[in-house]
Design an enzyme around this catalytic site. Sequence first.
Site, mmCIF file in Angstrom:
data_model
loop_
_atom_site.group_PDB
_atom_site.id
_atom_site.type_symbol
_atom_site.label_atom_id
_atom_site.label_comp_id
_atom_site.label_asym_id
_atom_site.label_seq_id
_atom_site.Cartn_x
_atom_site.Cartn_y
_atom_site.Cartn_z
ATOM 1 N N TYR A 154 -16.344 -54.571 10.550
ATOM 2 C CA TYR A 154 -13.855 -54.632 10.445
ATOM 3 C C TYR A 154 -14.181 -53.348 11.257
ATOM 4 C CZ TYR A 154 -9.149 -54.038 8.343
ATOM 5 O OH TYR A 154 -8.159 -53.950 8.558
ATOM 6 N N LYS A 158 -11.657 -53.754 14.825
ATOM 7 C CA LYS A 158 -10.229 -53.465 15.102
ATOM 8 C C LYS A 158 -9.958 -52.564 16.326
ATOM 9 C CE LYS A 158 -7.612 -55.310 11.437
ATOM 10 N NZ LYS A 158 -7.247 -56.164 11.365
HETATM 11 P P1 NAD Z 1 -3.938 -60.023 2.690
HETATM 12 O O1 NAD Z 1 -5.583 -60.044 2.067
HETATM 13 O O2 NAD Z 1 -2.956 -59.736 1.566
HETATM 14 O O3 NAD Z 1 -3.383 -60.812 3.373
HETATM 15 C C1 NAD Z 1 -4.348 -61.227 4.702
HETATM 16 C C2 NAD Z 1 -3.783 -62.797 5.017
HETATM 17 O O4 NAD Z 1 -4.282 -63.674 6.210
HETATM 18 C C3 NAD Z 1 -3.735 -63.386 3.847
HETATM 19 O O5 NAD Z 1 -2.248 -64.364 3.347
HETATM 20 C C4 NAD Z 1 -5.218 -64.240 4.253
HETATM 21 O O6 NAD Z 1 -5.231 -65.798 3.857
HETATM 22 C C5 NAD Z 1 -4.752 -64.838 6.306
HETATM 23 N N1 NAD Z 1 -5.761 -65.048 6.701
HETATM 24 C C6 NAD Z 1 -7.379 -64.451 6.265
HETATM 25 N N2 NAD Z 1 -8.437 -65.285 7.501
HETATM 26 C C7 NAD Z 1 -7.317 -65.993 8.017
HETATM 27 C C8 NAD Z 1 -7.467 -67.274 8.609
HETATM 28 N N3 NAD Z 1 -8.599 -67.489 9.608
HETATM 29 N N4 NAD Z 1 -6.803 -68.116 9.537
HETATM 30 C C9 NAD Z 1 -5.029 -67.973 9.059
HETATM 31 N N5 NAD Z 1 -5.062 -66.896 8.036
HETATM 32 C C10 NAD Z 1 -6.340 -65.759 7.390
HETATM 33 O O7 NAD Z 1 -4.610 -58.510 3.982
HETATM 34 P P2 NAD Z 1 -3.350 -57.240 4.359
HETATM 35 O O8 NAD Z 1 -3.283 -55.670 3.291
HETATM 36 O O9 NAD Z 1 -2.268 -57.480 4.796
HETATM 37 O O10 NAD Z 1 -3.338 -57.342 5.751
HETATM 38 C C11 NAD Z 1 -2.987 -57.793 7.189
HETATM 39 C C12 NAD Z 1 -3.642 -56.716 7.972
HETATM 40 O O11 NAD Z 1 -3.178 -55.816 7.644
HETATM 41 C C13 NAD Z 1 -4.962 -57.308 8.592
HETATM 42 O O12 NAD Z 1 -5.268 -57.774 9.611
HETATM 43 C C14 NAD Z 1 -5.744 -56.490 7.820
HETATM 44 O O13 NAD Z 1 -6.789 -56.222 8.635
HETATM 45 C C15 NAD Z 1 -4.687 -54.693 8.145
HETATM 46 N N6 NAD Z 1 -4.890 -53.661 7.365
HETATM 47 C C16 NAD Z 1 -4.133 -53.987 6.329
HETATM 48 C C17 NAD Z 1 -4.460 -52.419 5.397
HETATM 49 C C18 NAD Z 1 -4.397 -52.476 4.658
HETATM 50 O O14 NAD Z 1 -4.651 -51.330 3.452
HETATM 51 N N7 NAD Z 1 -3.513 -53.412 3.478
HETATM 52 C C19 NAD Z 1 -4.530 -51.007 6.723
HETATM 53 C C20 NAD Z 1 -4.495 -51.550 7.689
HETATM 54 C C21 NAD Z 1 -4.838 -53.054 8.156
#
Ligand code: NAD
Length: 247
Positions: A154, A158
Site C-alpha cells: 500500500y 501511495k
Molecule cells: P472504501 O473502501 O470505502 O472505498 C473505495 C472504493 O473503491 C469502493 O467503493 C470500492 O468498490 C472501489 N474500488 C476498489 N477497487 C476498485 C477497482 N479495481 N475498480 C473500481 N473501483 C474500485 O475506501 P476509502 O476509505 O473511501 O478510500 C478511498 C481512497 O482513499 C483510497 O485510495 C484509499 O487508499 C485512500 N485513503 C483512505 C484513507 C482512510 O483512512 N480511509 C486514508 C488515506 C487514503
Amino acid sequence: MRFEGKVALITGAGRGIGRAIALRLAQEGANVAVVDLNGDNARDTADLVRNLGRQALVIQADVSDPDAVQHAVNQTIEQLGDLHILVNNAGITRDMLIIKMKDEDWRKVIDVNLTSAFLCSRAAVKHMLRKRYGRIVNISSVVGLAGQAGQTNYAASKAGLIGFTKSLAKEVGSRGITVNAVAPGFIPTALTEVLPEEQRAAAIAATPLGRLGTVEDVANAVAFLASDEASFITGQVLSVDGGLVMQ
Ligand code: NAD
C-alpha cells in the site's frame, strides 16, 4: 457554484471518500461520472448526485483494466459532454508483513491503487490536452509519506502516486492542466473499519488536532484543488491529516 458546467470523473465513488467527493463537487454544480467496481453502490451515489439536481453517469468498471478505463472515459465524454476533472480515488489494502505477503497481494494493490491512476490519467489527458484545461487529483495517503509496518504494498502504491503526480504535473502544465495529490490521514470508512481499536486510538493520540478525519475533510481539499482557485497550484501533495505527518 465553483463547478457549474464542469464534468468530473471520480473512481471508487460508490462509497466512502469517493462518494463524499462526488457529492461535494455536485453540490457546487458538477455533473459526475461515478466509476466503481460495485455497481449497486455506484447507482446509490448517482441517485444522491441527481437529488442535488446534477447529471450522474454510472460506470461499473475495474479501474485496473485498461479497456474498461478507456471505455469509461469515452462514455463520460459522449454522455456528459466533456471531462474537466479526474479524481483517482479507487484504492484497496491487502495488509500483511512482507515475509507473508503473496505476489498476488503485492500486484493487486499496485494495480488498483497506482496503475489505475496511470490508465485513467492517460485516457483523460488526451482529451484535456485538446481542451487545454484539466484538473487531476490523486488520492495518496500519509502512509505513502511516512510508511507503515504491514503495508509495504500500500505504501509503495501511495508513494508511487506522488512521483506520478509530480511527473505528470511537469508534463502537462503548459497546457492548462494541473495535477495534485491529497494525502489523507486516518479517515473512518469501510476501508479502515477492519483496523483494531488500539490503532484508531493511537492515530488520535498522534494527531495534533486530536481527532480522526472525516470524508468531508478530504472532499473539501479535493474540491479546492479541482477548482479554479487552485489554478496556480500543481505537483503538490496536500496532507489532510490533522497534522499527523508534517513534511
Ligand atoms: P472504501 O473502501 O470505502 O472505498 C473505495 C472504493 O473503491 C469502493 O467503493 C470500492 O468498490 C472501489 N474500488 C476498489 N477497487 C476498485 C477497482 N479495481 N475498480 C473500481 N473501483 C474500485 O475506501 P476509502 O476509505 O473511501 O478510500 C478511498 C481512497 O482513499 C483510497 O485510495 C484509499 O487508499 C485512500 N485513503 C483512505 C484513507 C482512510 O483512512 N480511509 C486514508 C488515506 C487514503
